[in-house]
Design a protein around this motif. Structure first.
Motif, short mmCIF file in Angstrom:
data_model
loop_
_atom_site.label_atom_id
_atom_site.label_comp_id
_atom_site.label_asym_id
_atom_site.label_seq_id
_atom_site.Cartn_x
_atom_site.Cartn_y
_atom_site.Cartn_z
N UNK A 14 -19.45 -27.66 7.04
CA UNK A 14 -19.82 -27.34 5.66
C UNK A 14 -20.27 -25.89 5.48
N UNK A 15 -20.61 -25.23 6.58
CA UNK A 15 -21.03 -23.84 6.54
C UNK A 15 -20.71 -23.20 7.89
N UNK A 16 -20.74 -21.89 8.01
CA UNK A 16 -20.47 -21.25 9.31
C UNK A 16 -21.40 -21.83 10.38
N UNK A 17 -20.80 -22.24 11.51
CA UNK A 17 -21.54 -23.00 12.52
C UNK A 17 -21.25 -22.46 13.92
N UNK A 45 -11.44 -16.37 13.60
CA UNK A 45 -12.67 -16.89 14.20
C UNK A 45 -13.21 -15.85 15.17
N UNK A 46 -14.48 -15.58 15.07
CA UNK A 46 -15.13 -14.68 16.02
C UNK A 46 -15.39 -15.46 17.31
N UNK A 47 -14.81 -15.02 18.42
CA UNK A 47 -14.91 -15.77 19.68
C UNK A 47 -15.02 -14.80 20.85
N UNK A 48 -15.76 -15.23 21.87
CA UNK A 48 -15.80 -14.47 23.12
C UNK A 48 -16.03 -15.43 24.28
N UNK A 49 -15.47 -15.08 25.43
CA UNK A 49 -15.58 -15.93 26.60
C UNK A 49 -16.71 -15.51 27.52
N UNK A 50 -17.17 -16.45 28.33
CA UNK A 50 -18.17 -16.15 29.35
C UNK A 50 -18.05 -17.20 30.46
N UNK A 51 -18.64 -16.90 31.61
CA UNK A 51 -18.67 -17.83 32.73
C UNK A 51 -20.07 -18.42 32.81
N UNK A 61 -18.10 -19.39 19.77
CA UNK A 61 -17.48 -19.10 18.48
C UNK A 61 -18.47 -19.33 17.36
N UNK A 62 -18.14 -18.79 16.21
CA UNK A 62 -18.78 -19.23 14.98
C UNK A 62 -17.68 -19.79 14.11
N UNK A 63 -17.65 -21.11 14.00
CA UNK A 63 -16.62 -21.76 13.20
C UNK A 63 -16.92 -21.51 11.72
N UNK A 64 -15.94 -21.03 10.96
CA UNK A 64 -16.19 -20.78 9.54
C UNK A 64 -16.32 -22.08 8.75
N UNK A 65 -16.83 -22.00 7.55
CA UNK A 65 -16.91 -23.18 6.70
C UNK A 65 -15.50 -23.70 6.42
N UNK A 66 -15.37 -25.01 6.38
CA UNK A 66 -14.07 -25.62 6.15
C UNK A 66 -13.49 -26.20 7.42
N UNK A 67 -12.17 -26.38 7.44
CA UNK A 67 -11.49 -27.03 8.56
C UNK A 67 -10.87 -25.98 9.48
N UNK A 68 -11.20 -26.07 10.77
CA UNK A 68 -10.67 -25.14 11.78
C UNK A 68 -9.99 -25.93 12.87
N UNK A 69 -8.75 -25.57 13.19
CA UNK A 69 -8.01 -26.22 14.27
C UNK A 69 -8.03 -25.32 15.50
N UNK A 70 -8.37 -25.92 16.63
CA UNK A 70 -8.42 -25.22 17.92
C UNK A 70 -7.34 -25.83 18.80
N UNK A 71 -6.54 -25.01 19.47
CA UNK A 71 -5.42 -25.57 20.22
C UNK A 71 -5.08 -24.71 21.43
N UNK A 72 -4.38 -25.33 22.35
CA UNK A 72 -3.75 -24.62 23.46
C UNK A 72 -2.58 -25.45 23.95
N UNK A 73 -1.63 -24.80 24.57
CA UNK A 73 -0.46 -25.47 25.14
C UNK A 73 0.01 -24.61 26.31
N UNK A 74 0.18 -25.21 27.48
CA UNK A 74 0.54 -24.40 28.65
C UNK A 74 1.31 -25.24 29.65
N UNK A 75 1.92 -24.54 30.61
CA UNK A 75 2.59 -25.19 31.72
C UNK A 75 1.94 -24.72 33.01
N UNK A 76 1.84 -25.64 33.96
CA UNK A 76 1.15 -25.35 35.21
C UNK A 76 1.89 -25.98 36.38
N UNK A 77 1.82 -25.32 37.52
CA UNK A 77 2.44 -25.85 38.74
C UNK A 77 1.47 -26.80 39.44
N UNK A 78 2.01 -27.89 39.97
CA UNK A 78 1.23 -28.83 40.78
C UNK A 78 2.04 -29.18 42.01
#
Length: 293
Positions: A14-17, A45-51, A61-78
């Motif tokens: 409902x608000x920046x979170x 979206x304002x975002x930064x990574x850390x360990x 992140x600071x998610x803005x007000x409203x609906x935000x979709x977060x996604x990733x898609x990748x291929x990996x060797x096993x």
């Protein structure tokens, strides 16, 4: 073996979170990536990574007000090989353990060792220390808890899993971890992807999975009390003392999870042979200071 994995999550605020996200794969698996694995957002979206203190790759992140979709898609060797069974792995005396491992002998938010110590020693004290004892704990938990999505409870501790005898993968992991710690076996919680690779398809929606690692013979070995068999294609995202340390998101304000889709599938030579994607949509409410896992 090539595996395709990823997710789409949507949060309504409902608000920046401000939020903390633990959604990247673990740094130890990034060497196996065949494509980039980047957390993306469908809006600015304002975002930064850390360990974090456990070595997990996290995002603020600071998610803005409203609906935000977060996604990733990748291929990996096993490797395509089942996980290691080191039946001869030994249990260390506590005085021999590295300093950084000691925290995984202690009680934590969901691993209430103080309530299960007597039970653990009464049931596993006569079993040879080492792999045999850790496996006996997995066997017990696997038989004791019935997997049931309807029985999911984010407030349930290991003691609750023992008494309720029903739950989801995190409950299997918490109970097994706690019993291992009570028996002086360091154990840590793990979360990540685990598709139906090398086994018949499971009749459950695809989700992130929880398992644990036990420290034996100077190494962290994978154990999975829910499935209780070596699996193929497990992709680690994060480790911690329990689920509280590796929640996929922690919201500092009101947020609602309105979309939850996870994919994990083997990529075959012929695309039409790829295992069917399964998705799961979930509605959940997060209030200030709570975490979703």
């Amino acid at each position: 073996m090539r595996i395709r994995a990823g997710f789409k999550l949507a949060y309504e605020c409902p608000q920046p979170t401000p939020m903390l996200l633990v959604l990247d794969i673990h740094p130890s698996r990034r060497v196996d990536l065949l494509t980039e694995q980047i957390i993306g957002f469908d809006r600015p979206v304002e975002a930064r990574g850390y360990i974090d203190v456990f070595g997990n790759l996290c995002t603020r992140i600071e998610a803005p007000a409203g609906l935000t979709t977060i996604s990733t898609n990748f291929e990996i060797h096993d490797t395509g090989k089942p996980e290691i069974v080191a039946a001869g792995a030994v249990q260390h005396d506590i005085k021999e353990l590295p300093d950084h491992v000691l925290r995984f002998l202690l009680g934590s938010r969901y691993c209430d060792t103080d309530r299960l110590g007597d039970f653990a020693w009464a049931n596993f004290g006569n079993i040879a220390p080492g792999w045999a004892r850790a496996q006996a704990i997995c066997d017990f938990v696997h038989e004791h808890i019935t997997f049931n999505y309807q029985a999911a409870d984010t407030m349930r501790t290991a003691y609750g899993a023992l008494t309720d005898r029903a739950g989801v993968c995190r409950d299997f992991a918490h109970l097994a971890i706690t019993l291992c710690r009570c028996m002086n076996i360091p154990a840590r919680y793990c979360t990540g992807y685990l598709g139906d690779i090398g086994i018949p398809p499971m009749p459950y929606p695809m989700d992130f999975n929880a398992w644990f690692q036990a420290y034996l013979s100077g190494h962290w070995f994978t154990f999975d009390a829910r499935h209780n068999q070596p699996r193929i294609g497990r992709i680690l995202m994060a480790t911690g003392c329990d689920a509280n340390d590796v929640a996929i998101s922690t919201s500092f304000g009101l947020s609602r999870l309105t979309r939850f889709e996870v994919i994990t599938e083997e990529i075959h030579a012929e695309p039409e042979k790829a295992s069917a994607r399964r998705t799961f949509r979930h509605d959940g409410l997060q209030r200030e200071g709570s975490s979703q896992s």
